[in-house]
Motif scaffolding. Structure first.
Motif, PDB file in Angstrom:
ATOM      1  N   GLN A   1       0.841  -1.191   0.000  1.00  0.00           N
ATOM      2  CA  GLN A   1       0.000   0.000   0.000  1.00  0.00           C
ATOM      3  C   GLN A   1       0.874   1.237   0.000  1.00  0.00           C
ATOM      4  O   GLN A   1       1.908   1.278   0.660  1.00  0.00           O
ATOM      5  N   ILE A   2       0.432   2.224  -0.736  1.00  0.00           N
ATOM      6  CA  ILE A   2       1.106   3.517  -0.762  1.00  0.00           C
ATOM      7  C   ILE A   2       0.063   4.557  -0.399  1.00  0.00           C
ATOM      8  O   ILE A   2      -1.046   4.555  -0.927  1.00  0.00           O
ATOM      9  N   HIS A   3       0.419   5.442   0.494  1.00  0.00           N
ATOM     10  CA  HIS A   3      -0.489   6.508   0.895  1.00  0.00           C
ATOM     11  C   HIS A   3      -0.006   7.809   0.288  1.00  0.00           C
ATOM     12  O   HIS A   3       1.169   8.158   0.380  1.00  0.00           O
ATOM     13  N   LEU A   4      -0.923   8.514  -0.371  1.00  0.00           N
ATOM     14  CA  LEU A   4      -0.601   9.765  -1.048  1.00  0.00           C
ATOM     15  C   LEU A   4      -1.412  10.904  -0.460  1.00  0.00           C
ATOM     16  O   LEU A   4      -2.548  10.714  -0.018  1.00  0.00           O
ATOM     17  N   ARG A   5      -0.849  12.077  -0.493  1.00  0.00           N
ATOM     18  CA  ARG A   5      -1.592  13.281  -0.141  1.00  0.00           C
ATOM     19  C   ARG A   5      -1.845  14.033  -1.431  1.00  0.00           C
ATOM     20  O   ARG A   5      -0.906  14.424  -2.136  1.00  0.00           O
ATOM     21  N   ILE A   6      -3.106  14.210  -1.748  1.00  0.00           N
ATOM     22  CA  ILE A   6      -3.492  14.871  -2.991  1.00  0.00           C
ATOM     23  C   ILE A   6      -4.486  15.971  -2.660  1.00  0.00           C
ATOM     24  O   ILE A   6      -5.399  15.772  -1.848  1.00  0.00           O
ATOM     25  N   ASP A   7      -4.307  17.130  -3.292  1.00  0.00           N
ATOM     26  CA  ASP A   7      -5.232  18.244  -3.074  1.00  0.00           C
ATOM     27  C   ASP A   7      -6.661  17.804  -3.382  1.00  0.00           C
ATOM     28  O   ASP A   7      -6.899  16.996  -4.290  1.00  0.00           O
ATOM     29  N   ASP A   8      -7.618  18.386  -2.633  1.00  0.00           N
ATOM     30  CA  ASP A   8      -9.019  18.024  -2.819  1.00  0.00           C
ATOM     31  C   ASP A   8      -9.481  18.210  -4.260  1.00  0.00           C
ATOM     32  O   ASP A   8     -10.214  17.380  -4.805  1.00  0.00           O
ATOM     33  N   GLY A   9      -9.041  19.280  -4.893  1.00  0.00           N
ATOM     34  CA  GLY A   9      -9.436  19.528  -6.277  1.00  0.00           C
ATOM     35  C   GLY A   9      -8.935  18.441  -7.210  1.00  0.00           C
ATOM     36  O   GLY A   9      -9.646  18.001  -8.117  1.00  0.00           O
ATOM     37  N   LYS A  10      -7.714  17.988  -6.979  1.00  0.00           N
ATOM     38  CA  LYS A  10      -7.140  16.919  -7.808  1.00  0.00           C
ATOM     39  C   LYS A  10      -7.860  15.594  -7.556  1.00  0.00           C
ATOM     40  O   LYS A  10      -8.070  14.819  -8.483  1.00  0.00           O
TER      41      LYS A  10
END
Length: 93
Positions: free
Chosen positions: A3-12
Motif C-alpha cells: 500500500q502507498i499513501h498519497l496526499r493529494i489536493d481536494d481539487g485533484k
C-alpha cells in the motif's frame, strides 16, 4: 499487495474520481493505470536515444555529401562536419 499513501489536493482528488468514473474504473484502478503508463514512458527513453544516435550519424553523412557536391576540400568538409555536429548536440541537449 503493498500500500502507498498519497496526499493529494481536494481539487485533484475530485478530478481523478471524475475521470475514473468516466472510464468506468475505480479511483484506485485509475491511479494504478496512470502510474503504470508513467513507468512505461520512462522505459521509452532508450529507443529515443537510439534514434538520436542514428540522426547524429546522418549529420556526418550529410556534411560529407555537401562537401563532395560543392567541391569542398577535405579540411572544409571536416570543419562542416564538426560545426553541424556541434549544432546538433546543442539542440539535442
Amino acid at each position: 499487495m503493498a500500500q502507498i499513501h498519497l496526499r493529494i489536493d481536494d481539487g485533484k482528488v475530485s478530478q481523478l474520481q471524475q475521470k475514473a468514473a468516466e472510464l468506468g474504473m475505480t479511483t484506485n484502478a485509475f491511479i494504478c493505470h496512470i502510474l503504470n503508463e508513467s513507468l512505461k514512458k520512462s522505459h521509452r527513453k532508450e529507443p529515443v536515444d537510439h534514434h538520436l544516435k542514428i540522426a547524429r550519424a546522418k549529420v556526418v553523412v550529410i556534411a560529407e555529401a555537401l562537401g563532395r557536391t560543392q567541391g569542398a576540400s577535405p579540411e572544409a568538409t571536416d570543419k562542416l562536419k564538426k560545426t553541424l555536429l556541434k549544432i546538433f548536440d546543442q539542440e539535442v541537449q
